[in-house]
Write a protein that holds these residues in place. Structure first.
Motif, PDB file in Angstrom:
ATOM      1  N   LEU A  75       0.744  -1.173   0.026  1.00  0.00           N
ATOM      2  CA  LEU A  75      -0.078  -0.114  -0.148  1.00  0.00           C
ATOM      3  C   LEU A  75       0.863   1.317  -0.053  1.00  0.00           C
ATOM      4  O   LEU A  75       0.634   2.230  -0.675  1.00  0.00           O
ATOM      5  CB  LEU A  75      -0.963  -0.043   1.510  1.00  0.00           C
ATOM      6  N   GLY A  76       2.160   1.246   0.503  1.00  0.00           N
ATOM      7  CA  GLY A  76       2.771   2.404   0.776  1.00  0.00           C
ATOM      8  C   GLY A  76       3.337   2.717  -0.730  1.00  0.00           C
ATOM      9  O   GLY A  76       3.705   3.768  -0.881  1.00  0.00           O
ATOM     10  N   LEU A  77       3.774   1.611  -1.585  1.00  0.00           N
ATOM     11  CA  LEU A  77       4.314   1.764  -2.992  1.00  0.00           C
ATOM     12  C   LEU A  77       3.145   2.447  -3.546  1.00  0.00           C
ATOM     13  O   LEU A  77       3.547   3.465  -4.474  1.00  0.00           O
ATOM     14  CB  LEU A  77       4.450   0.349  -3.604  1.00  0.00           C
ATOM     15  N   ILE A  78       1.823   2.246  -3.295  1.00  0.00           N
ATOM     16  CA  ILE A  78       0.919   2.937  -4.315  1.00  0.00           C
ATOM     17  C   ILE A  78       0.704   4.414  -3.761  1.00  0.00           C
ATOM     18  O   ILE A  78       0.493   5.269  -4.656  1.00  0.00           O
ATOM     19  CB  ILE A  78      -0.706   2.239  -4.116  1.00  0.00           C
ATOM     20  N   ILE A  79       0.739   4.638  -2.456  1.00  0.00           N
ATOM     21  CA  ILE A  79       0.289   5.898  -1.760  1.00  0.00           C
ATOM     22  C   ILE A  79       1.559   6.953  -2.181  1.00  0.00           C
ATOM     23  O   ILE A  79       1.178   8.071  -2.398  1.00  0.00           O
ATOM     24  CB  ILE A  79       0.275   5.886  -0.475  1.00  0.00           C
ATOM     25  N   HIS A  80       2.609   6.374  -2.310  1.00  0.00           N
ATOM     26  CA  HIS A  80       3.933   7.186  -2.714  1.00  0.00           C
ATOM     27  C   HIS A  80       4.174   7.438  -4.174  1.00  0.00           C
ATOM     28  O   HIS A  80       5.103   8.181  -4.385  1.00  0.00           O
ATOM     29  CB  HIS A  80       5.031   6.738  -1.852  1.00  0.00           C
ATOM     30  N   SER A  81       3.316   6.985  -5.091  1.00  0.00           N
ATOM     31  CA  SER A  81       3.498   6.918  -6.651  1.00  0.00           C
ATOM     32  C   SER A  81       2.419   7.828  -7.049  1.00  0.00           C
ATOM     33  O   SER A  81       1.105   7.359  -7.018  1.00  0.00           O
ATOM     34  CB  SER A  81       3.325   5.433  -6.996  1.00  0.00           C
ATOM     35  N   LYS A  82       2.736   8.951  -7.543  1.00  0.00           N
ATOM     36  CA  LYS A  82       1.636   9.957  -8.072  1.00  0.00           C
ATOM     37  C   LYS A  82       1.042   9.192  -9.190  1.00  0.00           C
ATOM     38  O   LYS A  82       0.022   9.308  -9.574  1.00  0.00           O
ATOM     39  CB  LYS A  82       2.193  11.320  -8.296  1.00  0.00           C
ATOM     40  N   GLY A  83       1.646   8.489 -10.042  1.00  0.00           N
ATOM     41  CA  GLY A  83       1.431   8.011 -11.144  1.00  0.00           C
ATOM     42  C   GLY A  83       0.550   6.791 -10.990  1.00  0.00           C
ATOM     43  O   GLY A  83      -0.623   6.682 -11.600  1.00  0.00           O
ATOM     44  N   THR A  84       0.550   6.002 -10.013  1.00  0.00           N
ATOM     45  CA  THR A  84      -0.298   4.948  -9.818  1.00  0.00           C
ATOM     46  C   THR A  84      -1.602   5.601  -9.130  1.00  0.00           C
ATOM     47  O   THR A  84      -2.598   4.916  -9.582  1.00  0.00           O
ATOM     48  CB  THR A  84       0.390   3.989  -8.447  1.00  0.00           C
ATOM     49  N   ILE A  85      -1.704   6.461  -8.485  1.00  0.00           N
ATOM     50  CA  ILE A  85      -2.812   7.174  -7.875  1.00  0.00           C
ATOM     51  C   ILE A  85      -3.703   7.774  -8.976  1.00  0.00           C
ATOM     52  O   ILE A  85      -4.723   7.587  -9.215  1.00  0.00           O
ATOM     53  CB  ILE A  85      -2.441   8.181  -6.677  1.00  0.00           C
ATOM     54  N   PHE A  86      -3.018   8.485 -10.047  1.00  0.00           N
ATOM     55  CA  PHE A  86      -3.408   9.138 -11.099  1.00  0.00           C
ATOM     56  C   PHE A  86      -3.996   7.984 -11.911  1.00  0.00           C
ATOM     57  O   PHE A  86      -5.149   8.228 -12.242  1.00  0.00           O
ATOM     58  CB  PHE A  86      -2.489   9.850 -11.880  1.00  0.00           C
ATOM     59  N   VAL A 140       2.770   0.703 -12.512  1.00  0.00           N
ATOM     60  CA  VAL A 140       3.027  -0.315 -11.451  1.00  0.00           C
ATOM     61  C   VAL A 140       4.377  -0.852 -11.253  1.00  0.00           C
ATOM     62  O   VAL A 140       5.118  -0.772 -12.196  1.00  0.00           O
ATOM     63  CB  VAL A 140       2.133  -1.676 -11.711  1.00  0.00           C
ATOM     64  N   ASP A 141       4.685  -1.005 -10.047  1.00  0.00           N
ATOM     65  CA  ASP A 141       5.906  -1.564  -9.678  1.00  0.00           C
ATOM     66  C   ASP A 141       5.978  -3.143 -10.042  1.00  0.00           C
ATOM     67  O   ASP A 141       5.242  -4.034  -9.967  1.00  0.00           O
ATOM     68  CB  ASP A 141       6.278  -1.736  -8.088  1.00  0.00           C
ATOM     69  N   ARG A 142       7.117  -3.583 -11.078  1.00  0.00           N
ATOM     70  CA  ARG A 142       6.852  -4.729 -11.704  1.00  0.00           C
ATOM     71  C   ARG A 142       7.151  -5.969 -10.942  1.00  0.00           C
ATOM     72  O   ARG A 142       6.659  -6.893 -10.935  1.00  0.00           O
ATOM     73  CB  ARG A 142       8.319  -4.456 -12.646  1.00  0.00           C
ATOM     74  N   TRP A 195      -2.650  15.227 -14.943  1.00  0.00           N
ATOM     75  CA  TRP A 195      -1.768  14.220 -15.755  1.00  0.00           C
ATOM     76  C   TRP A 195      -0.461  14.021 -14.973  1.00  0.00           C
ATOM     77  O   TRP A 195       0.270  15.049 -14.571  1.00  0.00           O
ATOM     78  CB  TRP A 195      -1.509  14.605 -17.028  1.00  0.00           C
ATOM     79  N   VAL A 196       0.165  12.577 -14.917  1.00  0.00           N
ATOM     80  CA  VAL A 196       1.148  12.312 -14.410  1.00  0.00           C
ATOM     81  C   VAL A 196       1.973  11.404 -15.454  1.00  0.00           C
ATOM     82  O   VAL A 196       1.388  10.590 -15.999  1.00  0.00           O
ATOM     83  CB  VAL A 196       1.313  11.471 -13.075  1.00  0.00           C
ATOM     84  N   THR A 197       2.970  11.824 -15.881  1.00  0.00           N
ATOM     85  CA  THR A 197       3.853  11.301 -16.963  1.00  0.00           C
ATOM     86  C   THR A 197       4.473   9.846 -16.591  1.00  0.00           C
ATOM     87  O   THR A 197       4.504   9.462 -15.446  1.00  0.00           O
ATOM     88  CB  THR A 197       5.255  11.891 -17.602  1.00  0.00           C
TER      89      THR A 197
END
Length: 430
Positions: free
Chosen positions: A224-235, A359-361, A416-418
Motif C-alpha cells: 500500500l505504501g508503494l501505491i500511496i507514494h506513487s503519483k502515477g499509480t494514484i492518477f 505499476v511496480d514490476r 496528468w502524471v507522465t
C-alpha cells in the motif's frame, strides 16, 4: 512479418508465448458471454426483476469483486498466474452461467452475482500472465489486441437475434447461457494448455511458499505504501475508477434504455453491441494506433473522454418515440454508437495500459489487486445509484455517466502524471 505495415497487425503476428495464448483465445469470450450480455438486463426484467433490483445486483456484484479482488494478488502469487487463471475462470464464469440459465427469481441472480465476483481474481492473474513477459514498449499494442479480439465476437450477434426471434426472449437467453458455459469452459482448458508460468510468477511462488494467505494479506501494508507514494499509480487509479463506473452503468442499463424508452424491439438488441464492436475493431486497427503511437498518452486520453461524453449526451437527447423506434431514433443511435465505440475502446485500452506502465514490476500482482479493490469500492455505489435513477427516468443514468466523463476530462487535463515512456531523451516530460 516485416512486410506487414499496420503496426497492430504486425504485433498480432509477432506475438509469442503467453501473449499469443491470451490474445488468440480471447475471441472465445465473444462466442460465449458477448452473445448473451446484450440481453442480460431485459432478461432480468422479463423474469420480474425491477430496475432498482437490477442496480442493486450490479452493486452486490461489485462488492463481491472487491473481496475477491483483494484476495486476487496473494492467490495469484501463491498458486501461480497460469493455474489461478484456469481455476477461477471456471468458478467465476462456468458456474454462474449454469445458474443464470435456470434462474427464476432475484435470489438466483444474487447467488450468481456473488460467485461471478471471483472473476476479479482471474483478472489479476490473467493480466500478469498476459504482460509479464511482454516488453513495456509493446504494452499499449497488446492491450489494443486484447480489446480488438474481444470485440470481434460481436460478429456472431445475429445468432442471438435469430434465437430470440424464433423462440422468444427468455428461452433463447437460457440457451445462450448454456452455450456460454460450454465455450467458456473450453476456453479455460485451451488457454491452460497453450500457456506457461511467467518468470515473475515462478519467483513469487517460491517467495510465498510456506507463507499463509493471512500473512500475505498483512504484507499488503508495505505494498500500500508503494501505491500511496506513487503519483502515477494514484492518477492511473483515478482514471480507471472513472472509466469503470461509466462502463458499469452502460453495461447494465444501455440495452434497457434503448429497449424500454426508445422502443427498439428485442430481436434487434444484439445488433447494437455488434455495430459498436465492429466500429471499435476498425478504430483499433486504424485511428487508435496513430493516436497512441507516441510516448505521450495525455492527448489520446482527452480525446477518448470527449468522444465518450458526446455519445452519452446524444443518447440522453434522443426524442422518445410515441411507440416503436423511428428512423430518427436509429440515426441518432448510430451517432451515439460511433462516439461510444471510439471513446470506450481507447479509454479501456489506455486505462489498463496506464496502470501497467506505472505499476511496480516486482509487486505487480499485489499492487494491481489493491488498485482494483480501491477502484471497485469507488465504482460499486454507481450500480445502485443508476438503478435508482433508472427507476425514475431511464435516461438519467446517462446524465450520471456524462458527469463522470467530465470529471475524467478534468483529471486528464489538469492532473496528468507522465510515465517512464513519456520522458524524452533530454529527461524532460514529452
Amino acid at each position: 512479418m516485416s512486410r506487414v505495415r499496420n503496426p497492430l497487425l504486425r504485433s498480432l503476428l509477432d506475438l509469442r508465448g503467453n501473449g499469443r495464448a491470451c490474445v488468440y483465445t480471447e475471441p472465445m469470450w465473444g462466442l460465449s458471454m458477448m452473445l448473451v450480455l446484450p440481453y442480460a438486463g431485459v432478461y432480468m426484467l422479463a423474469l420480474g426483476i425491477k430496475d432498482q433490483e437490477i442496480g442493486l445486483l450490479a452493486t452486490i456484484s461489485m462488492l463481491s469483486q472487491v473481496v475477491f479482488g483483494l484476495l486476487g494478488g496473494v492467490i495469484t502469487d501463491k498458486l501461480g498466474r497460469r493455474f489461478t487463471t484456469a481455476a477461477f475462470d471456471l468458478l467465476a464464469w462456468s458456474v454462474p452461467c449454469l445458474i443464470w440459465a435456470f434462474a427464476q427469481n432475484f435470489w438466483a441472480f444474487l447467488i450468481a452475482s456473488l460467485i461471478n465476483g471471483a472473476w476479479q481474481v482471474t483478472q489479476n492473474s490473467w493480466d500478469c500472465l498476459l504482460v509479464e513477459d511482454v516488453p513495456r514498449s509493446e504494452l499499449t499494442k497488446v492491450y489494443s489486441l486484447v480489446k480488438a479480439a474481444g470485440e470481434f465476437s460481436a460478429l456472431f450477434a445475429p445468432i442471438a437475434a435469430i434465437l430470440v426471434a424464433q423462440f422468444g426472449l427468455v428461452p433463447a437467453v437460457r440457451v445462450l447461457y448454456l452455450n456460454a458455459f460450454v465455450v467458456m469452459t473450453a476456453k479455460v482448458f485451451i488457454l491452460y494448455y497453450w500457456s506457461t508460468e511467467t518468470e515473475v510468477g515462478r519467483t513469487r511462488q517460491e517467495q510465498t511458499r510456506g507463507v499463509s494467505l493471512w500473512r500475505s494479506l498483512r504484507e499488503y501494508r508495505g505494498v500500500l505504501g508503494l501505491i500511496i507514494h506513487s503519483k502515477g499509480t494514484i492518477f492511473s487509479l483515478a482514471i480507471t475508477a472513472v472509466v469503470g463506473a461509466v462502463v458499469l452503468v452502460n453495461g447494465t442499463f444501455w440495452q434497457i434504455v434503448i429497449n424500454q424508452r426508445l422502443g427498439v424491439p428485442d430481436p434487434l438488441l444484439p445488433f447494437f453491441p455488434m455495430v459498436r464492436s465492429i466500429l471499435s475493431v476498425i478504430f483499433f486497427f486504424t485511428l487508435i494506433p496513430r493516436l497512441t503511437a507516441g510516448p505521450n498518452l495525455r492527448r489520446p486520453t482527452l480525446i477518448g473522454f470527449g468522444s465518450y461524453l458526446v455519445g452519452q449526451l446524444v443518447l440522453v437527447a434522443i426524442p422518445v418515440p410515441g411507440g416503436a423506434a423511428t428512423a430518427t431514433t436509429y440515426w441518432l443511435l448510430a451517432l451515439c454508437l460511433l462516439a461510444d465505440a471510439f471513446g470506450a475502446a481507447i479509454l479501456a485500452m489506455l486505462a489498463e495500459s496506464l496502470v501497467a506502465l506505472h505499476v511496480d514490476r516486482d509487486e505487480r500482482s499485489r499492487v494491481m489487486a489493491i488498485q482494483r479493490t480501491v477502484v471497485m469500492l469507488a465504482t460499486a455505489p454507481f450500480g445502485w445509484i443508476s438503478g435508482w435513477l433508472s427507476g425514475m427516468d431511464r435516461s438519467w443514468p446517462f446524465l450520471l455517466t456524462s458527469a463522470l466523463l467530465v470529471l475524467g476530462l478534468i483529471l486528464a487535463a489538469r492532473r496528468w502524471v507522465t510515465t517512464h515512456e513519456e520522458v524524452g531523451e533530454a529527461g524532460s516530460p514529452a
